[in-house]
Design a protein around this motif. Sequence first.
Motif, short mmCIF file in Angstrom:
data_model
loop_
_atom_site.label_atom_id
_atom_site.label_comp_id
_atom_site.label_asym_id
_atom_site.label_seq_id
_atom_site.Cartn_x
_atom_site.Cartn_y
_atom_site.Cartn_z
N ALA A 1 0.62 -1.15 0.10
CA ALA A 1 0.05 -0.05 0.16
C ALA A 1 0.77 1.22 0.14
O ALA A 1 0.45 2.28 -0.64
CB ALA A 1 -0.84 0.05 1.18
N HIS A 2 1.86 1.19 0.58
CA HIS A 2 3.01 2.48 0.50
C HIS A 2 4.00 2.20 -0.46
O HIS A 2 4.69 3.30 -0.25
CB HIS A 2 3.43 2.47 2.15
N GLY A 3 3.94 1.29 -1.33
CA GLY A 3 4.67 1.46 -2.51
C GLY A 3 6.07 1.17 -2.13
O GLY A 3 7.27 1.31 -3.01
N CYS A 4 6.47 0.47 -1.08
CA CYS A 4 7.80 0.10 -0.63
C CYS A 4 8.27 -1.06 -1.80
O CYS A 4 9.46 -1.12 -1.78
CB CYS A 4 7.49 -0.84 0.75
N ASP A 5 7.63 -1.72 -2.47
CA ASP A 5 8.04 -2.65 -3.44
C ASP A 5 8.02 -2.18 -4.75
O ASP A 5 8.27 -2.96 -5.89
CB ASP A 5 7.01 -4.21 -3.52
N ALA A 6 7.92 -0.81 -4.82
CA ALA A 6 7.81 -0.30 -6.07
C ALA A 6 9.32 -0.15 -6.73
O ALA A 6 10.24 -0.35 -6.13
CB ALA A 6 7.27 1.08 -6.08
N GLY A 7 9.46 -0.18 -8.29
CA GLY A 7 10.62 -0.04 -8.98
C GLY A 7 11.27 1.43 -8.41
O GLY A 7 10.93 2.10 -7.63
N GLY A 8 12.23 1.81 -9.40
CA GLY A 8 13.07 2.89 -9.31
C GLY A 8 13.79 2.93 -8.01
O GLY A 8 14.48 2.01 -7.81
N ASP A 9 13.48 4.14 -7.27
CA ASP A 9 14.51 4.05 -5.98
C ASP A 9 13.79 3.55 -4.66
O ASP A 9 14.34 3.56 -3.63
CB ASP A 9 14.61 5.80 -5.60
N CYS A 10 12.71 2.63 -4.86
CA CYS A 10 12.17 1.89 -3.67
C CYS A 10 12.90 0.52 -3.71
O CYS A 10 13.73 0.20 -4.43
CB CYS A 10 10.71 1.90 -3.92
N HIS A 11 12.33 -0.25 -2.72
CA HIS A 11 13.11 -1.66 -2.49
C HIS A 11 12.50 -2.61 -3.45
O HIS A 11 13.34 -3.70 -3.26
CB HIS A 11 12.42 -2.02 -0.91
N GLY A 12 11.65 -2.21 -4.58
CA GLY A 12 11.32 -3.56 -5.34
C GLY A 12 12.26 -3.31 -6.69
O GLY A 12 12.09 -4.21 -7.37
N GLY A 13 13.05 -2.25 -6.63
CA GLY A 13 13.74 -2.04 -7.78
C GLY A 13 15.19 -2.36 -7.79
O GLY A 13 16.07 -1.86 -8.33
N GLY A 14 15.31 -3.22 -6.80
CA GLY A 14 16.98 -3.68 -6.40
C GLY A 14 17.07 -3.28 -5.08
O GLY A 14 16.50 -2.74 -4.34
N ILE A 15 18.32 -3.68 -4.55
CA ILE A 15 18.61 -3.34 -3.27
C ILE A 15 18.63 -1.99 -2.90
O ILE A 15 19.36 -1.23 -3.49
CB ILE A 15 20.13 -4.17 -2.81
N ARG A 16 18.03 -1.50 -2.06
CA ARG A 16 18.06 -0.16 -1.63
C ARG A 16 18.25 -0.24 0.05
O ARG A 16 17.33 -0.45 0.72
CB ARG A 16 16.57 0.59 -1.73
N GLY A 17 19.34 0.14 0.41
CA GLY A 17 19.86 0.02 1.81
C GLY A 17 19.90 -1.49 1.90
O GLY A 17 20.62 -2.29 1.33
N THR A 18 19.47 -2.04 2.89
CA THR A 18 19.52 -3.42 3.31
C THR A 18 18.31 -4.25 3.02
O THR A 18 18.28 -5.31 3.37
CB THR A 18 19.87 -3.64 4.79
N LEU A 19 17.28 -3.40 2.48
CA LEU A 19 15.94 -4.32 2.32
C LEU A 19 15.62 -4.16 0.74
O LEU A 19 15.65 -3.32 0.10
CB LEU A 19 14.83 -3.38 2.84
N GLN A 20 15.51 -5.42 0.52
CA GLN A 20 15.13 -5.67 -1.27
C GLN A 20 13.71 -6.43 -1.06
O GLN A 20 13.65 -7.48 -0.44
CB GLN A 20 16.01 -6.46 -1.75
N LEU A 21 12.59 -6.06 -1.79
CA LEU A 21 11.51 -6.81 -1.85
C LEU A 21 11.02 -7.10 -3.24
O LEU A 21 11.57 -6.45 -4.21
CB LEU A 21 10.30 -5.86 -1.28
#
Length: 130
Positions: free
Chosen positions: A41-61
């Motif tokens: 719902a909050h788009g955490c798994d979205a592409g680009g600079d979010c966590h679904g677009g590859g590793i962003r920090g220590t969390l990848q979804l």
Amino acid sequence: MPGALLGCVSPTSPPAPPGGGTTLHVDFASFASAIEPVLVAHGCDAGGDCHGGGIRGTLQLSPPTAKNTRYDFDQVVLQVTSASPDQSPILTRPLELAAGGTAHPLKVFADTNDTEYRTLRAWVRAGVTP
């Protein structure tokens, strides 16, 4: 006797490991039904600079186009600190700094009274046992 070490005795069994501490046993079913929907719902798994677009920090979804709830669960579990559950990155990073959050480019929760934040916190705390 030459070469003998003074004060040494025969080997004994090793001491028992220290007791106490906490154990993490978070529930996959409640993650799938209550936590994954919050992340989506909050788009955490979205592409680009979010966590679904590859590793962003220590969390990848897993991305929305290839959702894998088991993978997401395994990744989120890495964001839970059993020794100090309220300081778990899954709780502090999306929380406003003024409410006790830590550095993260997007602040999803204004404070700890947010219903979805409380859902995340309850899931984390339910998984930590002494």
